[in-house]
Every structure is written in C-alpha cells, then in structure tokens.
Design a protein around this motif. Structure first.
Motif, short mmCIF file in Angstrom:
data_model
loop_
_atom_site.label_atom_id
_atom_site.label_comp_id
_atom_site.label_asym_id
_atom_site.label_seq_id
_atom_site.Cartn_x
_atom_site.Cartn_y
_atom_site.Cartn_z
N GLU A 124 19.05 -0.24 1.38
CA GLU A 124 18.25 -1.06 0.46
C GLU A 124 17.97 -2.43 1.08
O GLU A 124 16.84 -2.94 0.99
CB GLU A 124 19.02 -1.21 -0.86
N ALA A 125 18.99 -3.01 1.73
CA ALA A 125 18.79 -4.32 2.38
C ALA A 125 17.77 -4.20 3.51
O ALA A 125 16.90 -5.08 3.67
CB ALA A 125 20.13 -4.83 2.92
N VAL A 130 12.36 -5.00 5.54
CA VAL A 130 11.09 -4.47 6.04
C VAL A 130 9.96 -4.89 5.10
O VAL A 130 8.87 -5.31 5.55
CB VAL A 130 11.16 -2.94 6.19
N VAL A 131 10.22 -4.79 3.78
CA VAL A 131 9.19 -5.20 2.81
C VAL A 131 8.87 -6.68 2.98
O VAL A 131 7.69 -7.08 2.99
CB VAL A 131 9.64 -4.88 1.36
N LYS A 137 3.87 -10.47 7.16
CA LYS A 137 2.79 -10.08 8.07
C LYS A 137 1.47 -10.04 7.31
O LYS A 137 0.44 -10.50 7.84
CB LYS A 137 3.12 -8.68 8.65
N LEU A 138 1.51 -9.52 6.06
CA LEU A 138 0.30 -9.47 5.24
C LEU A 138 -0.21 -10.87 4.94
O LEU A 138 -1.42 -11.14 5.02
CB LEU A 138 0.58 -8.71 3.94
#
Length: 166
Positions: A124-125, A130-131, A137-138
């Motif tokens: 989850e971490a 990554v999110v 990045k977005l």
C-alpha cells in the motif's frame, strides 16, 4: 501283606495239609477258602492303596494345575495393567503433542498474519508512493504543457502582431 505273608501262608497250608492227613481239625476246602479270603483281602488292600496313591497324585496334579492357572491369571492381570498403563501414557503423550502442534499452528498463523499485514502495508505504501510520483509527474507535465501552451500562444500572438504589422 506282601510276598512274605503269602509264603508263610503257603507253608502253613502245607503243614496243615500234613496235619489234615494226620487227622487235623481243618479240612482242605476250608483252608483253601481261608487262603482265598486272605488273598482277596490282600488284593483289596493293594487296590485301595493304589487307588489312594492315584487319587493323591491326581490331587497333586490338580493343585499344580490350579497353581499354574492362578499364576497365569496373575501374569495376565499384570500384563493387562501394564498395557493399560502404557496406553494411558501414550494417550497423554499424544494429547501433549496435539496441544504443542496446536500452539505451533497458532504461532505460525499469527506470524503469517503479521507478515501478510506487513506485506499489505508495504504494498500500500509503495502504491501510494507510485501514485504520488505519478501525480507529481502529472503536475509537472501539466505545468510544462501550460508553459508550452503559453509559449505557443505568445508566439502566435507575436506572429499575429507581425502579420498585422506588415
């Protein structure tokens, strides 16, 4: 009476027969009857003694067999008690082993749960990381895109102004 008694009777009978010939009071028939009676009595005594000996031997054999049976019963009872004791000890040992295995299994389950929880938390971490990286990045790409759009818009305005100026 035995052989000595018989021999004495025979000698007595011989002398009585001699006496009979000389006029003795006993007749030959009466002497033979007395001898037969004595022989029958002696044979009866002998048979009685033999029967008593056989009965005594059978009683001794029966007593020995009874003693062996009692000894066998005692040995069988002791063996049964020993086997029952061993079975009880084995049952207790198996129960203790089952309890130990249950405790081990509970420990393994607990450890598995802890490990699974840790793996889930780590996953989850990592997913959050990554999110976050993707969101960053977005944002960066969006800012670049906006900057490029502004630059294009500025170039377009500049070109439009140049075209209008001509």
């Amino acid at each position: 009476e035995g052989a000595a008694g018989k021999k004495a009777r025979q000698q007595n009978n011989s002398s009585e027969e001699g006496n009979d010939a000389s006029g003795s009071s006993y007749g030959a028939g009466e002497a033979k009857a007395a001898d037969a009676k004595e022989e029958a009595a002696a044979a009866a005594l002998l048979l009685k003694a033999q029967a008593e000996q056989e009965i005594a031997a059978q009683k001794a054999e029966l007593k020995a067999l009874s003693k062996k049976r009692l000894q066998g019963d005692a040995e069988r009872k002791a063996l049964q008690e020993r086997l029952a004791s061993q079975a009880k000890a084995h049952a207790k040992e198996l129960q203790e082993l089952n309890q130990a295995h249950k405790r081990q299994l509970e420990g393994i389950r607990h450890q598995h749960t802890k490990t699974q929880t840790a793996l889930n938390d780590r996953r989850e971490a990592e997913q959050k990381k990554v999110v976050c990286e993707l969101e960053q990045k977005l944002i960066e790409l969006t800012e670049e895109n906006n900057a490029l759009a502004e630059e294009k818009a500025a170039q377009a305005a500049k070109l439009t102004a140049e075209i209008e100026a001509r």
